[in-house]
Motif scaffolding. Structure first.
Motif, PDB file in Angstrom:
ATOM      1  N   UNK A 111       0.846  -1.206   0.000  1.00  0.00           N
ATOM      2  CA  UNK A 111       0.000   0.000   0.000  1.00  0.00           C
ATOM      3  C   UNK A 111       0.876   1.248   0.000  1.00  0.00           C
ATOM      4  N   UNK A 112       1.936   1.240   0.772  1.00  0.00           N
ATOM      5  CA  UNK A 112       2.807   2.408   0.876  1.00  0.00           C
ATOM      6  C   UNK A 112       3.653   2.636  -0.371  1.00  0.00           C
ATOM      7  N   UNK A 113       3.829   1.616  -1.176  1.00  0.00           N
ATOM      8  CA  UNK A 113       4.657   1.738  -2.374  1.00  0.00           C
ATOM      9  C   UNK A 113       3.864   2.156  -3.610  1.00  0.00           C
ATOM     10  N   UNK A 114       2.575   2.354  -3.482  1.00  0.00           N
ATOM     11  CA  UNK A 114       1.772   2.825  -4.612  1.00  0.00           C
ATOM     12  C   UNK A 114       2.224   4.232  -4.993  1.00  0.00           C
ATOM     13  N   UNK A 135       0.266   7.212  -3.206  1.00  0.00           N
ATOM     14  CA  UNK A 135       0.562   7.283  -1.766  1.00  0.00           C
ATOM     15  C   UNK A 135       1.992   7.772  -1.561  1.00  0.00           C
ATOM     16  N   UNK A 136       2.911   7.278  -2.368  1.00  0.00           N
ATOM     17  CA  UNK A 136       4.304   7.696  -2.257  1.00  0.00           C
ATOM     18  C   UNK A 136       4.456   9.192  -2.535  1.00  0.00           C
ATOM     19  N   UNK A 137       3.758   9.680  -3.552  1.00  0.00           N
ATOM     20  CA  UNK A 137       3.844  11.113  -3.897  1.00  0.00           C
ATOM     21  C   UNK A 137       3.239  11.979  -2.789  1.00  0.00           C
ATOM     22  N   UNK A 138       2.110  11.555  -2.248  1.00  0.00           N
ATOM     23  CA  UNK A 138       1.467  12.330  -1.177  1.00  0.00           C
ATOM     24  C   UNK A 138       2.355  12.369   0.061  1.00  0.00           C
ATOM     25  N   UNK A 139       2.930  11.239   0.427  1.00  0.00           N
ATOM     26  CA  UNK A 139       3.770  11.223   1.628  1.00  0.00           C
ATOM     27  C   UNK A 139       5.064  12.007   1.420  1.00  0.00           C
TER      28      UNK A 139
END
Length: 104
Positions: free
Chosen positions: A29-32, A35-39
């Motif tokens: 999930x975190x590697x999508x 999600x990666x761009x938002x974080x």
């Protein structure tokens, strides 16, 4: 125990729970990409909001004073690729100079 301490303890427990839930998220999930761009961009947005709030407000009022001019000077020095120490000192000099001239 006062209501303030109850609120502090509740906020601490909620903060811990949120951090723990974050560690439970599966790696896929975190590697999508989204999600990666938002974080990646979230800390920049939060810091920008904090700087804008601290530079342009006093209490609940919007104010234009030496802090905003110092922020503009710092932005100009950063744009000119000045070293960080020069940026900090330059912004401080601008703020101090304007305050000495009576523009608080």
């Amino acid at each position: 125990m006062s209501l303030l301490w109850v609120a502090v303890i509740a906020a601490s427990v909620l903060s811990f729970a949120q951090k723990w839930i974050g560690y439970q998220a599966p790696p896929d999930v975190l590697e999508r990409p989204r999600v990666s761009r938002v974080t990646t961009l979230l800390p920049i947005a939060l810091l920008g909001a904090l700087v804008a709030t601290q530079a342009a407000t006093s209490g609940s009022e919007i104010v234009l004073d030496a802090r905003l001019a110092a922020l503009a000077a710092a932005a100009g020095l950063l744009w000119a690729r000045a070293p960080f120490l020069v940026v900090v000192i330059g912004a401080a000099v601008v703020a101090a100079g304007l305050r000495a001239l009576g523009w608080s």
